[in-house]
Design a protein around this motif. Structure first.
Motif, PDB file in Angstrom:
ATOM      1  N   UNK A   1       0.854  -1.207   0.000  1.00  0.00           N
ATOM      2  CA  UNK A   1       0.000   0.000   0.000  1.00  0.00           C
ATOM      3  C   UNK A   1       0.881   1.245   0.000  1.00  0.00           C
ATOM      4  N   UNK A   2       0.648   2.100  -0.971  1.00  0.00           N
ATOM      5  CA  UNK A   2       1.467   3.304  -1.100  1.00  0.00           C
ATOM      6  C   UNK A   2       1.154   4.282   0.021  1.00  0.00           C
ATOM      7  N   UNK A   3       2.204   4.880   0.549  1.00  0.00           N
ATOM      8  CA  UNK A   3       2.034   5.834   1.644  1.00  0.00           C
ATOM      9  C   UNK A   3       1.357   7.095   1.130  1.00  0.00           C
ATOM     10  N   UNK A   4       0.302   7.515   1.869  1.00  0.00           N
ATOM     11  CA  UNK A   4      -0.468   8.689   1.459  1.00  0.00           C
ATOM     12  C   UNK A   4       0.126   9.947   2.103  1.00  0.00           C
ATOM     13  N   UNK A   5       0.297  10.981   1.287  1.00  0.00           N
ATOM     14  CA  UNK A   5       0.785  12.280   1.774  1.00  0.00           C
ATOM     15  C   UNK A   5      -0.357  13.279   1.634  1.00  0.00           C
ATOM     16  N   UNK A   6      -0.666  13.950   2.702  1.00  0.00           N
ATOM     17  CA  UNK A   6      -1.779  14.918   2.667  1.00  0.00           C
ATOM     18  C   UNK A   6      -1.440  16.043   1.698  1.00  0.00           C
ATOM     19  N   UNK A   7      -2.464  16.630   1.144  1.00  0.00           N
ATOM     20  CA  UNK A   7      -2.285  17.669   0.126  1.00  0.00           C
ATOM     21  C   UNK A   7      -1.561  18.892   0.668  1.00  0.00           C
ATOM     22  N   UNK A   8      -1.761  19.200   1.960  1.00  0.00           N
ATOM     23  CA  UNK A   8      -1.101  20.374   2.532  1.00  0.00           C
ATOM     24  C   UNK A   8       0.416  20.232   2.508  1.00  0.00           C
ATOM     25  N   UNK A   9       0.921  18.999   2.615  1.00  0.00           N
ATOM     26  CA  UNK A   9       2.369  18.762   2.513  1.00  0.00           C
ATOM     27  C   UNK A   9       2.790  18.507   1.071  1.00  0.00           C
ATOM     28  N   UNK A  10       1.983  17.770   0.357  1.00  0.00           N
ATOM     29  CA  UNK A  10       2.350  17.382  -1.003  1.00  0.00           C
ATOM     30  C   UNK A  10       2.443  18.592  -1.923  1.00  0.00           C
ATOM     31  N   UNK A  11       1.555  19.551  -1.729  1.00  0.00           N
ATOM     32  CA  UNK A  11       1.516  20.723  -2.605  1.00  0.00           C
ATOM     33  C   UNK A  11       1.963  21.993  -1.879  1.00  0.00           C
ATOM     34  N   UNK A  12       2.852  21.832  -0.896  1.00  0.00           N
ATOM     35  CA  UNK A  12       3.419  23.006  -0.232  1.00  0.00           C
ATOM     36  C   UNK A  12       4.320  23.753  -1.224  1.00  0.00           C
ATOM     37  N   UNK A  13       4.154  25.045  -1.376  1.00  0.00           N
ATOM     38  CA  UNK A  13       4.953  25.791  -2.371  1.00  0.00           C
ATOM     39  C   UNK A  13       6.454  25.690  -2.095  1.00  0.00           C
ATOM     40  N   UNK A  14       7.223  25.590  -3.190  1.00  0.00           N
ATOM     41  CA  UNK A  14       8.679  25.519  -3.069  1.00  0.00           C
ATOM     42  C   UNK A  14       9.338  26.823  -3.484  1.00  0.00           C
ATOM     43  N   UNK A  15       8.620  27.699  -4.168  1.00  0.00           N
ATOM     44  CA  UNK A  15       9.148  28.996  -4.574  1.00  0.00           C
ATOM     45  C   UNK A  15       8.097  30.062  -4.246  1.00  0.00           C
ATOM     46  N   UNK A  16       8.536  31.314  -4.240  1.00  0.00           N
ATOM     47  CA  UNK A  16       7.653  32.393  -3.834  1.00  0.00           C
ATOM     48  C   UNK A  16       6.445  32.546  -4.759  1.00  0.00           C
ATOM     49  N   UNK A  17       6.625  32.283  -6.051  1.00  0.00           N
ATOM     50  CA  UNK A  17       5.533  32.509  -6.990  1.00  0.00           C
ATOM     51  C   UNK A  17       4.382  31.527  -6.786  1.00  0.00           C
ATOM     52  N   UNK A  18       4.632  30.412  -6.100  1.00  0.00           N
ATOM     53  CA  UNK A  18       3.582  29.431  -5.837  1.00  0.00           C
ATOM     54  C   UNK A  18       2.794  29.741  -4.565  1.00  0.00           C
ATOM     55  N   UNK A  19       3.256  30.699  -3.778  1.00  0.00           N
ATOM     56  CA  UNK A  19       2.536  31.060  -2.544  1.00  0.00           C
ATOM     57  C   UNK A  19       1.230  31.752  -2.929  1.00  0.00           C
ATOM     58  N   UNK A  20       0.142  31.328  -2.328  1.00  0.00           N
ATOM     59  CA  UNK A  20      -1.199  31.806  -2.691  1.00  0.00           C
ATOM     60  C   UNK A  20      -1.607  32.967  -1.797  1.00  0.00           C
ATOM     61  N   UNK A  21      -2.041  34.050  -2.428  1.00  0.00           N
ATOM     62  CA  UNK A  21      -2.689  35.138  -1.703  1.00  0.00           C
ATOM     63  C   UNK A  21      -1.786  36.050  -0.902  1.00  0.00           C
ATOM     64  N   UNK A  22      -0.473  35.967  -1.043  1.00  0.00           N
ATOM     65  CA  UNK A  22       0.435  36.833  -0.275  1.00  0.00           C
ATOM     66  C   UNK A  22       1.443  37.514  -1.200  1.00  0.00           C
ATOM     67  N   UNK A  23       0.970  38.014  -2.334  1.00  0.00           N
ATOM     68  CA  UNK A  23       1.870  38.571  -3.345  1.00  0.00           C
ATOM     69  C   UNK A  23       2.659  39.768  -2.821  1.00  0.00           C
ATOM     70  N   UNK A  24       2.056  40.599  -2.017  1.00  0.00           N
ATOM     71  CA  UNK A  24       2.754  41.783  -1.506  1.00  0.00           C
ATOM     72  C   UNK A  24       3.968  41.379  -0.671  1.00  0.00           C
ATOM     73  N   UNK A  25       3.806  40.362   0.165  1.00  0.00           N
ATOM     74  CA  UNK A  25       4.910  39.934   1.040  1.00  0.00           C
ATOM     75  C   UNK A  25       5.991  39.208   0.234  1.00  0.00           C
ATOM     76  N   UNK A  26       5.578  38.314  -0.657  1.00  0.00           N
ATOM     77  CA  UNK A  26       6.579  37.566  -1.431  1.00  0.00           C
ATOM     78  C   UNK A  26       7.372  38.502  -2.351  1.00  0.00           C
ATOM     79  N   UNK A  27       6.712  39.500  -2.946  1.00  0.00           N
ATOM     80  CA  UNK A  27       7.444  40.459  -3.786  1.00  0.00           C
ATOM     81  C   UNK A  27       8.441  41.265  -2.949  1.00  0.00           C
TER      82      UNK A  27
END
Length: 606
Positions: free
Chosen positions: A1-27
């Motif tokens: 059985x393949x180990x399940x990774x929750x979406x909050x960890x699996x799709x955690x942003x790796x770069x600033x442009x992938x961060x959602x809703x915080x453009x002012x801070x990331x820029x």
């Protein structure tokens, strides 16, 4: 059985442009890195699940990147994460300070991410001050917290503060759509919108809810599946309830509310949602505010269509009624009845009952006498208020003639059925019929008819007030001739005795509110004018409503028809009476200050 990774960890942003809703801070952070303006102490603050720790990790990785590192290099040796919730003592901070002195083996900077920093003790904060103000060149501190107000000001003054905001519903929905596409899940737009609303601005919560609903519904994510799994009251119920309210269909409204309760939904949750529904309909009525509506495109069309059926007044009053019910719900002993009463009020807002409409020229008139064949325009009104043809004149006749007239009249039917059933004592007078010399009986209707009409008129509208003024003029018009009224002298003691007798009558009639007003002060006599002074306008209005009855009693009792009342308001005088709950509490507190301590001790509401 393949180990399940929750979406909050699996799709955690790796770069600033992938961060959602915080453009002012990331820029801001990206520009600071490029321009070498990055502070050595940063404070990330904001609600849970908005990207504080994620941005801290991205920042720590990026400042150590020089383009020569391997792909996937995470610089784990240079990033130290400390949980201040469990490491909050002075010794933990001292160990951290000792590690800071050692330069990094790989990369340029050692980054210390201290999560939940508000949990540090006061002594730990003080031990951390000097290092935070002047750290080594290779050390950068990133503090993260959800409760900035718990951090001491000396720490805040040494940090560059970044306030993370809640993520908008639209941004969360778009990110969930990308995740669903990546997972090959067919998700309806409304379903994702409900999840985004339920997350309340936290993307991590939205992804956790998404995983839960996918486990329930599988690869096909529908709106019905989401509402069933999350126990969310679907907006279709609110559309249905609003249509019934506009139709004034009270029975079906109550049945629908019972269906909602039978499905396990809370009445408080329902009434709050109904107020929000009215608010959404209100913002739909104007093109400038329609952008405030955070719903899917399909639902937006439904809101627009229903908003065209409603009026702005209905929506504003509906929001007010629903909000009042929301405030009273917690303290109500019968919460279901409270919500049902709220629904009854809402269903009555647009109800147009059978109301008799009077034009501005109409007046209350005394019912006509049994003289049907004579024109009322040629009649005159006697002092008692009855209508007597002008051709008739009053004569004196014998008692036998009066008895004969009564016997003859007893066999006649009353033609006016509207007044045949009224038990009104009328004054009978004998008039001589013209051209015949025969006596004719005329029934003079007493002034009690106009007075009874006055009692029937409400005082809750401008039209009612106008009617009362007209009736008042009629009452004065029907008074006997002023020249024949007595104007006897009387003393202040006699006036006080008559006043006391009237208040006793008021008490026997059960009018205790009026009784308290009339006994509030001592009336003062000046000539034929009785002066009354009250502390506020409300009492004055109540007394003025009984003014004519009071004057009639005093004038008849003292045999002086020049008596009048002068009612004034003196708001600057000392207030001796407490009416509201707050005023009563303040009065009690003046007598016993310990009552305030009791209220605070048990957290009591006034």
């Amino acid at each position: 059985m393949e180990h399940f990774i929750v979406s909050a960890r699996k799709y955690r942003p790796a770069v600033f442009k992938d961060v959602v809703g915080q453009q002012a801070i990331t820029n801001t952070l990206e520009n600071a890195i490029e321009n070498n303006h990055l502070a050595q102490a940063l404070l990330f603050t904001g609600p849970r699940g908005v990207g504080k720790t994620t941005c801290a990790r991205i920042l720590a990785k990026k400042i150590n990147s020089d383009g020569t590192e391997k792909e996937g290099e995470d610089f784990a040796f240079n990033i130290f994460e400390l949980d201040a919730a469990s490491n909050n003592s002075v010794d933990d901070i001292r160990n951290l300070i000792d590690q800071v002195r050692i330069p990094p083996q790989v990369g340029k900077y050692k980054v210390y991410i201290i999560d939940e920093v508000h949990m540090l003790s006061a002594s730990a904060f003080n031990a951390f001050l000097k290092t935070l103000e002047e750290p080594p060149k290779h050390a950068i501190f990133i503090l993260a917290t959800t409760e900035k107000h718990k951090i001491i000001p000396t720490i805040l003054s040494r940090c560059q503060i970044f306030d993370f905001r809640r993520i908008g519903v639209r941004d969360i929905k778009e990110h969930l759509a990308d995740v669903a596409k990546a997972e090959n899940i067919d998700a309806e737009d409304d379903a994702l919108h409900i999840i985004a609303q339920k997350a309340d601005g936290a993307l991590r919560d939205a992804l956790s809810i998404f995983d839960r609903v996918v486990s329930f519904a599988g690869k096909n994510l529908t709106r019905d599946a989401v509402t069933e799994n999350l126990n969310v009251l679907d907006y279709t119920w609110y559309f249905q309830i609003t249509d019934l309210l506009l139709e004034n269909n009270i029975p079906q409204v109550l049945i629908t509310y019972n269906d909602i309760l039978s499905k396990g939904f809370d009445g408080h949750h329902f009434i709050m949602g109904l107020a929000s529904h009215f608010r959404d309909l209100l913002v739909c009525k104007n093109q400038e505010t329609i952008t405030l509506l955070e719903v899917g495109e399909q639902v937006k069309t439904m809101y627009f269509e229903q908003s065209q059926k409603t009026t702005t007044q209905f929506l504003i009053e509906g929001i007010d009624i629903a909000n009042t019910c929301d405030l009273k719900y917690k303290n109500s002993q019968n919460q279901r009845l409270l919500v049902e009463l709220c629904l009854l009020q809402l269903a009555s807002l647009t109800f147009q009952g059978e109301k008799k409409k009077f034009t501005s020229g109409e007046r209350f008139v005394i019912p006509p006498s049994h003289f049907k064949n004579e024109k009322l325009a040629s009649d005159k009104i006697t002092s008692a208020g009855s209508i007597v043809p002008k051709a008739y004149k009053k004569v004196e006749v014998s008692n036998d003639a009066v008895e004969n007239l009564k016997d003859a009249d007893s066999h006649e039917k009353v033609s006016d059925e509207n007044y045949a059933s009224e038990n009104i004592t009328s004054e009978e007078k004998i008039y001589e019929k013209p051209d015949s010399g025969e006596p004719q009986k005329v029934i003079e209707r007493p002034q009690i008819l106009a007075e009874r009409n006055a009692k029937k008129v409400s005082a809750l509208s401008l039209k009612s007030i106008q009617k009362k003024q007209e009736i008042k003029q009629e009452l004065f018009a029907n008074q006997p001739d002023a020249e024949n009224l007595p104007v006897n002298d009387f003393s202040e003691e006699e006036m006080q005795a008559a006043w006391t007798e009237y208040t006793a009558n008021v008490e026997s009639d059960g009018k205790y509110n009026l009784l308290s007003h009339l006994t509030m002060g001592i009336p003062k006599l000046e000539g034929a004018i009785i002066h009354l002074e009250f502390p506020n306008q409300t009492i004055k209005t109540e007394v003025e409503r009984a003014k004519f009855e009071l004057l009639g009693f005093l004038r008849e009792k003292l045999q002086n028809y020049e008596i009048d009342l002068d009612i004034t308001v003196n708001e600057t005088s000392e207030k001796r009476y407490a009416y509201t709950t707050r005023e009563k509490f303040e009065k009690m507190k003046e007598k016993n200050p310990l009552i305030e301590k009791l209220r605070r001790e048990f957290d009591l509401d006034i």
